[in-house]
Write a protein that holds these residues in place. Structure first.
Motif, PDB file in Angstrom:
ATOM      1  N   GLY A 256     -60.292  -9.184-101.921  1.00 38.66           N
ATOM      2  CA  GLY A 256     -59.801  -8.686-100.651  1.00 38.66           C
ATOM      3  C   GLY A 256     -58.072  -7.844-100.857  1.00 38.66           C
ATOM      4  O   GLY A 256     -57.351  -6.699-100.175  1.00 38.66           O
TER       5      GLY A 256
ATOM      6  N   ARG B 168     -65.464   2.119-101.987  1.00 40.87           N
ATOM      7  CA  ARG B 168     -65.894   0.856-102.838  1.00 40.87           C
ATOM      8  C   ARG B 168     -66.597   1.259-103.397  1.00 40.87           C
ATOM      9  O   ARG B 168     -66.493   0.061-104.638  1.00 40.87           O
ATOM     10  CB  ARG B 168     -66.793   0.568-101.160  1.00 40.87           C
ATOM     11  CG  ARG B 168     -66.439   0.151 -99.767  1.00 40.87           C
ATOM     12  CD  ARG B 168     -67.425  -0.319 -99.347  1.00 40.87           C
ATOM     13  NE  ARG B 168     -67.494  -2.001 -99.097  1.00 40.87           N
ATOM     14  CZ  ARG B 168     -66.654  -3.029 -99.172  1.00 40.87           C
ATOM     15  NH1 ARG B 168     -65.656  -2.454 -99.003  1.00 40.87           N
ATOM     16  NH2 ARG B 168     -66.941  -4.232 -99.507  1.00 40.87           N
TER      17      ARG B 168
ATOM     18  N   ARG C 166     -66.727  -9.751 -98.697  1.00 38.82           N
ATOM     19  CA  ARG C 166     -66.766  -9.798 -98.174  1.00 38.82           C
ATOM     20  C   ARG C 166     -68.421  -9.248 -98.615  1.00 38.82           C
ATOM     21  O   ARG C 166     -69.470  -9.404 -97.554  1.00 38.82           O
ATOM     22  CB  ARG C 166     -66.407  -8.505 -96.785  1.00 38.82           C
ATOM     23  CG  ARG C 166     -65.498  -8.879 -96.541  1.00 38.82           C
ATOM     24  CD  ARG C 166     -65.442  -9.470 -95.416  1.00 38.82           C
ATOM     25  NE  ARG C 166     -63.573  -9.782 -94.440  1.00 38.82           N
ATOM     26  CZ  ARG C 166     -63.178  -9.802 -95.236  1.00 38.82           C
ATOM     27  NH1 ARG C 166     -62.990 -10.400 -96.859  1.00 38.82           N
ATOM     28  NH2 ARG C 166     -61.174 -10.340 -94.154  1.00 38.82           N
TER      29      ARG C 166
ATOM     30  N   ASP D 161     -65.959  -4.378 -90.654  1.00 32.19           N
ATOM     31  CA  ASP D 161     -66.287  -5.280 -91.658  1.00 32.19           C
ATOM     32  C   ASP D 161     -67.897  -5.202 -91.406  1.00 32.19           C
ATOM     33  O   ASP D 161     -68.918  -5.209 -92.839  1.00 32.19           O
ATOM     34  CB  ASP D 161     -66.088  -6.176 -92.053  1.00 32.19           C
ATOM     35  CG  ASP D 161     -64.358  -6.219 -92.681  1.00 32.19           C
ATOM     36  OD1 ASP D 161     -63.935  -5.290 -93.021  1.00 32.19           O
ATOM     37  OD2 ASP D 161     -63.605  -6.857 -92.539  1.00 32.19           O
TER      38      ASP D 161
ATOM     39  N   ARG E  52     -69.754  -1.692 -91.193  1.00 36.51           N
ATOM     40  CA  ARG E  52     -70.439  -0.280 -91.930  1.00 36.51           C
ATOM     41  C   ARG E  52     -71.419  -0.433 -93.069  1.00 36.51           C
ATOM     42  O   ARG E  52     -72.510  -0.817 -92.951  1.00 36.51           O
ATOM     43  CB  ARG E  52     -68.650  -0.117 -93.092  1.00 36.51           C
ATOM     44  CG  ARG E  52     -69.355  -1.666 -93.579  1.00 36.51           C
ATOM     45  CD  ARG E  52     -67.575  -1.630 -94.451  1.00 36.51           C
ATOM     46  NE  ARG E  52     -68.008  -2.518 -95.717  1.00 36.51           N
ATOM     47  CZ  ARG E  52     -67.079  -4.144 -96.158  1.00 36.51           C
ATOM     48  NH1 ARG E  52     -66.503  -3.532 -95.589  1.00 36.51           N
ATOM     49  NH2 ARG E  52     -67.259  -4.946 -96.373  1.00 36.51           N
TER      50      ARG E  52
HETATM   51  O1  C5P Z   1     -59.927 -10.880 -97.960  1.00 35.18           O
HETATM   52  P1  C5P Z   1     -58.978  -9.701 -96.973  1.00 35.18           P
HETATM   53  O2  C5P Z   1     -58.764 -10.219 -95.301  1.00 35.18           O
HETATM   54  O3  C5P Z   1     -57.441  -9.838 -97.458  1.00 35.18           O
HETATM   55  O4  C5P Z   1     -59.293  -9.047 -97.091  1.00 35.18           O
HETATM   56  C1  C5P Z   1     -58.798  -7.609 -96.407  1.00 35.18           C
HETATM   57  C2  C5P Z   1     -59.597  -6.447 -96.022  1.00 35.18           C
HETATM   58  O5  C5P Z   1     -60.459  -5.576 -97.232  1.00 35.18           O
HETATM   59  C3  C5P Z   1     -61.215  -7.080 -95.117  1.00 35.18           C
HETATM   60  O6  C5P Z   1     -60.882  -7.030 -93.287  1.00 35.18           O
HETATM   61  C4  C5P Z   1     -61.749  -5.692 -95.836  1.00 35.18           C
HETATM   62  O7  C5P Z   1     -62.041  -4.884 -95.030  1.00 35.18           O
HETATM   63  C5  C5P Z   1     -61.876  -5.720 -96.946  1.00 35.18           C
HETATM   64  N1  C5P Z   1     -62.863  -6.127 -97.833  1.00 35.18           N
HETATM   65  C6  C5P Z   1     -63.783  -5.461 -98.523  1.00 35.18           C
HETATM   66  N2  C5P Z   1     -64.766  -6.166 -99.201  1.00 35.18           N
HETATM   67  C7  C5P Z   1     -64.227  -6.913 -99.629  1.00 35.18           C
HETATM   68  C8  C5P Z   1     -63.397  -8.038 -99.768  1.00 35.18           C
HETATM   69  C9  C5P Z   1     -62.305  -7.112 -98.911  1.00 35.18           C
HETATM   70  O8  C5P Z   1     -64.387  -4.324 -97.455  1.00 35.18           O
HETATM   71  N3  C5P Z   1     -65.339  -7.496-100.824  1.00 35.18           N
END
Ligand code: C5P
Length: 224
Positions: free
Chosen positions: A35, A110, A131, A185, A188
């Motif tokens: 994140g 990504r 995620r 999230d 998508r």
């Molecule tokens: O984990 P955290 O809340 O800090 O992540 C921030 C944002 O980063 C999430 O809301 C999401 O949109 C994105 N994220 C993601 N894939 C991940 C980690 C985070 O899309 N593996």
């Protein structure tokens, strides 16, 4: 002791990072906060005034994006660097939280970050939270965890966390941010947040932090 990959995914603000950090410490593993990488990318895009709908601008900004993690020797805490600058504090602000999911939904973003995450975890012995860790980054992870908690609990915890860092944000604003990020999230096209069938579900609404960490460590030890 062998080394495995532990993937911890779940909704925004349910304590993934602090749990993952504690699990890594118990096992002597490396913690990787994916994140933080999307947050650093968001800060970079904001600094460069990138129009998210313009693929050329996105591509150009990605070419100058370098994210790394370094241990702060004074606190023992791992901090996030963007192009050589410590951005740990900046990336936790609401300004970034309110934009990060739109940046994280971009395919090219990504692609770049997932490749770096795979590289960081290739020697195993890592706890990675995010995620799409169990679904895209390491679909073969030996232990997958999916964390949940009800929205009120998550918002309350996040508010306390932000307050500690000097940001007073109304509860309703935090709730709206968490819900909106969960929605973007989960819906998508690339790497959507979803619970994998083989993931251990941990609902943190009514358990203590110590209990949730112990549950994951115990499961990991059964595998290792
Ligand atoms: O984990 P955290 O809340 O800090 O992540 C921030 C944002 O980063 C999430 O809301 C999401 O949109 C994105 N994220 C993601 N894939 C991940 C980690 C985070 O899309 N593996």
């Amino acid at each position: 002791m062998g080394k495995i990959v532990i993937a911890i995914d779940g909704y925004s603000g349910c304590g993934k990072s602090s749990t993952a950090k504690a699990v890594a410490k118990e096992l002597g593993y490396t913690y990787i906060d994916t994140g933080a990488m999307y947050r650093a990318a968001t800060l970079h895009f904001l600094n460069q005034y990138v129009t998210l709908t313009n693929p050329q601008e996105v591509e150009k900004a990605l070419q100058n994006l370098e994210i790394s993690f370094h241990l702060n020797p004074d606190t023992g805490v791992q901090e996030t660097y963007l192009n050589g600058l410590n951005v740990e504090e900046q990336i936790r602000k609401m300004k970034i939280s309110s934009r990060v999911s739109d940046v994280a939904a971009i395919k090219a973003v990504r692609k770049k970050l997932v490749a770096q995450q795979q590289q960081l975890g290739k020697k195993k012995g890592v706890v990675m939270d995010g995620r799409d860790v169990g679904s895209v980054v390491f679909p073969g992870a030996e232990l997958k965890v999916f964390m949940t908690a009800d929205l009120d609990t998550r918002a309350g915890r996040r508010q306390a966390e932000l307050l500690q860092k000097g940001e007073m944000i109304p509860l309703e604003e935090i709730k709206a941010n968490l819900s909106s990020r969960d929605k973007i999230d989960s819906s998508r096209e690339v790497g959507p947040l979803k619970k994998m069938d083989d993931a251990l579900e941990v609902d943190t609404s009514n358990v203590t932090f110590v209990e949730q960490v112990a549950k994951i460590v115990e499961k990991a030890k059964e595998i290792i």
